[in-house]
Design an enzyme around this catalytic site. Structure first.
Site, PDB file in Angstrom:
ATOM      1  N   SER A   1      26.007  61.135  21.235  1.00  0.00           N
ATOM      2  CA  SER A   1      24.956  61.017  20.255  1.00  0.00           C
ATOM      3  C   SER A   1      23.552  60.949  20.861  1.00  0.00           C
ATOM      4  O   SER A   1      22.577  61.109  20.129  1.00  0.00           O
ATOM      5  CB  SER A   1      25.189  59.752  19.415  1.00  0.00           C
ATOM      6  OG  SER A   1      25.105  58.598  20.222  1.00  0.00           O
TER       7      SER A   1
ATOM      8  N   SER B   1      28.532  58.752  24.635  1.00  0.00           N
ATOM      9  CA  SER B   1      27.240  59.289  24.185  1.00  0.00           C
ATOM     10  C   SER B   1      26.117  59.335  25.205  1.00  0.00           C
ATOM     11  O   SER B   1      25.065  59.894  24.917  1.00  0.00           O
ATOM     12  CB  SER B   1      26.760  58.518  22.963  1.00  0.00           C
ATOM     13  OG  SER B   1      27.454  58.973  21.828  1.00  0.00           O
TER      14      SER B   1
ATOM     15  N   LYS C   1      15.870  56.184  22.964  1.00  0.00           N
ATOM     16  CA  LYS C   1      16.739  56.604  21.875  1.00  0.00           C
ATOM     17  C   LYS C   1      16.368  55.789  20.642  1.00  0.00           C
ATOM     18  O   LYS C   1      16.090  54.580  20.750  1.00  0.00           O
ATOM     19  CB  LYS C   1      18.203  56.358  22.286  1.00  0.00           C
ATOM     20  CG  LYS C   1      19.228  56.837  21.268  1.00  0.00           C
ATOM     21  CD  LYS C   1      20.656  56.674  21.805  1.00  0.00           C
ATOM     22  CE  LYS C   1      21.706  57.170  20.826  1.00  0.00           C
ATOM     23  NZ  LYS C   1      23.082  57.057  21.346  1.00  0.00           N
TER      24      LYS C   1
HETATM   25  N1  GLN Z   1      31.314  60.849  19.954  1.00  0.00           N
HETATM   26  C1  GLN Z   1      31.797  59.511  19.816  1.00  0.00           C
HETATM   27  C2  GLN Z   1      31.704  59.073  18.372  1.00  0.00           C
HETATM   28  O1  GLN Z   1      31.246  59.837  17.563  1.00  0.00           O
HETATM   29  C3  GLN Z   1      31.025  58.583  20.720  1.00  0.00           C
HETATM   30  C4  GLN Z   1      29.691  58.228  20.188  1.00  0.00           C
HETATM   31  C5  GLN Z   1      28.944  57.294  21.055  1.00  0.00           C
HETATM   32  O2  GLN Z   1      29.262  57.094  22.218  1.00  0.00           O
HETATM   33  N2  GLN Z   1      27.933  56.681  20.471  1.00  0.00           N
HETATM   34  O3  GLN Z   1      32.067  57.990  18.027  1.00  0.00           O
END
Ligand code: GLN
Length: 493
Positions: free
Chosen positions: A155, A179, A80
């Site tokens: 994400s 995410s 990532k």
């Molecule tokens: N969807 C959540 C957010 O936007 C979690 C994102 C994540 O786990 N990085 O904060």
């Protein structure tokens, strides 16, 4: 070999490499060729560098020729783009870092390199890991390999799409509120968020420091176990790293499940879950009972407060972490400005996208004098209550199960106009991060609402602190009895 290499398990790849049936260079070439051919349909990668990858692979072949062995030696993976990787562009999905070449490796990257893994490239993601659909990336959305009109989740959406399309055997992801688990669920993969502190955050670009964790995403629980064993470990350069003794997470995968108590939180099985998700999750629970587990009803009474508490705490930490992107130290700087303050504000106005700005504004507000007690302090108290709910629950069960996501993958644009709808995508995953617990998602069927393209459904398992081995054992036993995790989207194999 009976399985095609692009669809092989880490164990099969490891065996083939050890038997000299394939070299690290050949394996890297196979995946790079697939990426060249298939990635334009999915946009899973931000950065590729064939020469760098093949050079690293050749060095792994040389290490083997010199007598070195090791389960991961010569196996390719992709990271990532939140992980600093020496000499590679590390963008975090943002214009702000679109020209940032990291001078050093994140600890997780360094550990996997030391184990002999070869970097195929850097994976697309929501900007600064803020999102649930990969629509906030500066580098364009990632498409779900099961239906390219739908999001892969976020994400870590590039990570999920890469494994689903068999562009990498395994990948790294990060999970602040879901995410790893939500995109794994939406793309039919197995993904694990470890106990907070198990994997080092050094060199992992910070979003919300008290919640962020790195973890593996793969086709199977067994592959996750292999990768996690190499990723995890104490790091003195991360002050929140835990001095937990090293574990071989693949060691206990074969334990039978007789007597395992799986808790089903009332709050996670109520309204809000789509019917096709419910059907698949119920069938998975029946499968667990057939394997000897028992299910017990439990309650996590404060879990309804997890999304609001998270959307105070995470933006508060983000607003502080992202203050370092000021045009002086890293990345983008506005071309024209009147003075220093104007340079800061133009740089940040140009460098950050709308979702990141929204989080910085919310975070700055909840930390401001006069609102700190009402929002931030209150959210921290709720966080403690949420963690206590889990402590109570684990007195009567060994693992907790729920859906990973309330719906299958949604269409582009379906939720992006309404931040609250988007935030609710993580309703089942966020409390795990608030409590610092490990959680995973594993494929448990397909939703039938989107025919002729049935979309994957994920089952979430949550464990007690350091319960990774127990979770992986439960996931592996399920995967021995089912074949959901072996399915691949049409056209990729
Ligand atoms: N969807 C959540 C957010 O936007 C979690 C994102 C994540 O786990 N990085 O904060």
């Amino acid at each position: 070999m009976s399985v095609r290499l692009e669809n092989a398990s880490l164990k099969a790849l490891s065996t083939a490499l050890a038997a000299r049936e394939v070299s690290a260079v050949e394996l890297a070439t196979l995946f790079l060729d697939r990426i060249e051919r298939l990635n334009p349909s999915f946009n899973a990668f931000i950065t590729l560098d064939r020469d760098k990858t093949l050079d690293q692979a050749a060095r792994m072949d040389a290490r083997r020729a010199a007598g070195e062995t090791g389960p991961l030696l010569g196996i390719p993976l992709a990271h990532k783009d939140i992980f600093c990787t020496e000499g590679w562009l590390t963008t975090c999905g943002s214009k702000m870092l679109s020209n940032f070449v990291s001078p050093y490796d994140a600890t997780v990257v360094a550990r996997l390199k030391a184990a002999g893994m070869v970097t195929l490239g850097k994976l697309n993601m929501d900007e600064f890991a803020m999102g649930s659909s990969n629509e906030t990336s500066h580098f364009g959305p990632v498409r779900n390999p099961w239906d390219t009109n739908r999001v892969p989740g976020g994400s870590s959406g590039g990570s999920a799409a890469a494994v689903a399309a068999r562009l990498a055997p395994v990948v790294t992801g990060t999970d602040t509120g879901g995410s790893i688990r939500q995109p794994a669920s939406l793309c039919g993969l197995t993904g694990l968020k470890p106990t907070y502190g198990l994997c080092s955050r050094y060199g992992m670009i910070a979003f919300a420091s008290s919640l962020d964790q790195a973890g593996p995403m793969a086709k199977s629980a067994e592959d996750c176990a292999w990768l996690l064993s190499a990723m995890a470990g104490f790091d003195e350069r991360d002050s929140t790293s835990l001095a937990h003794p090293a574990e071989d997470y693949a060691r206990d995968l074969d334990q039978p499940l007789a007597g395992l108590r799986i808790g089903l939180p009332r709050e996670f099985f109520g309204p809000g879950m789509d019917d096709d998700v419910r059907v698949a999750v119920e069938a998975a629970l029946a499968q667990y009972r057939a394997l000897g587990a028992t299910t017990v009803n439990i309650s996590l009474p404060n879990s309804g407060l997890s999304v609001p508490a998270y959307y105070v705490i995470a933006p508060a930490e983000a607003s502080s972490n992202l203050s370092r992107f000021d045009g002086v130290r890293y990345g983008h700087r506005a071309a024209e400005y009147a003075d220093l303050v104007d340079m800061y504000s133009k740089t940040r106005a140009e460098g950050f996208g709308a979702e990141v700005k929204r989080r910085i504004l919310i975070g700055t507000y909840v930390l401001s004098h006069g609102y700190y007690d009402a929002y931030y302090l209150k959210a921290q108290k709720i966080r403690r209550l949420i963690a206590s709910d889990f402590t109570e629950a684990f007195k009567v069960c060994d693992l907790i199960a729920s859906p990973a996501s309330p719906s299958v993958a949604f269409r582009f644009g379906e939720k992006s106009a309404d931040p609250v709808q988007m935030y609710l995508s993580d309703i089942y995953t966020i409390s795990t991060n608030l409590a610092g617990l490990p959680g995973m998602s594993l494929p448990c069927g397909f939703g039938q609402a989107n025919l002729p393209n049935p979309m994957p459904v994920g089952l979430q398992l949550i464990g007690p602190w350091f319960g990774e081995a127990k979770m992986l054992n439960a996931a592996h036993q399920y995967q021995l009895a089912t074949d959901w995790h072996t399915r691949a989207p049409e056209g990729v194999l």
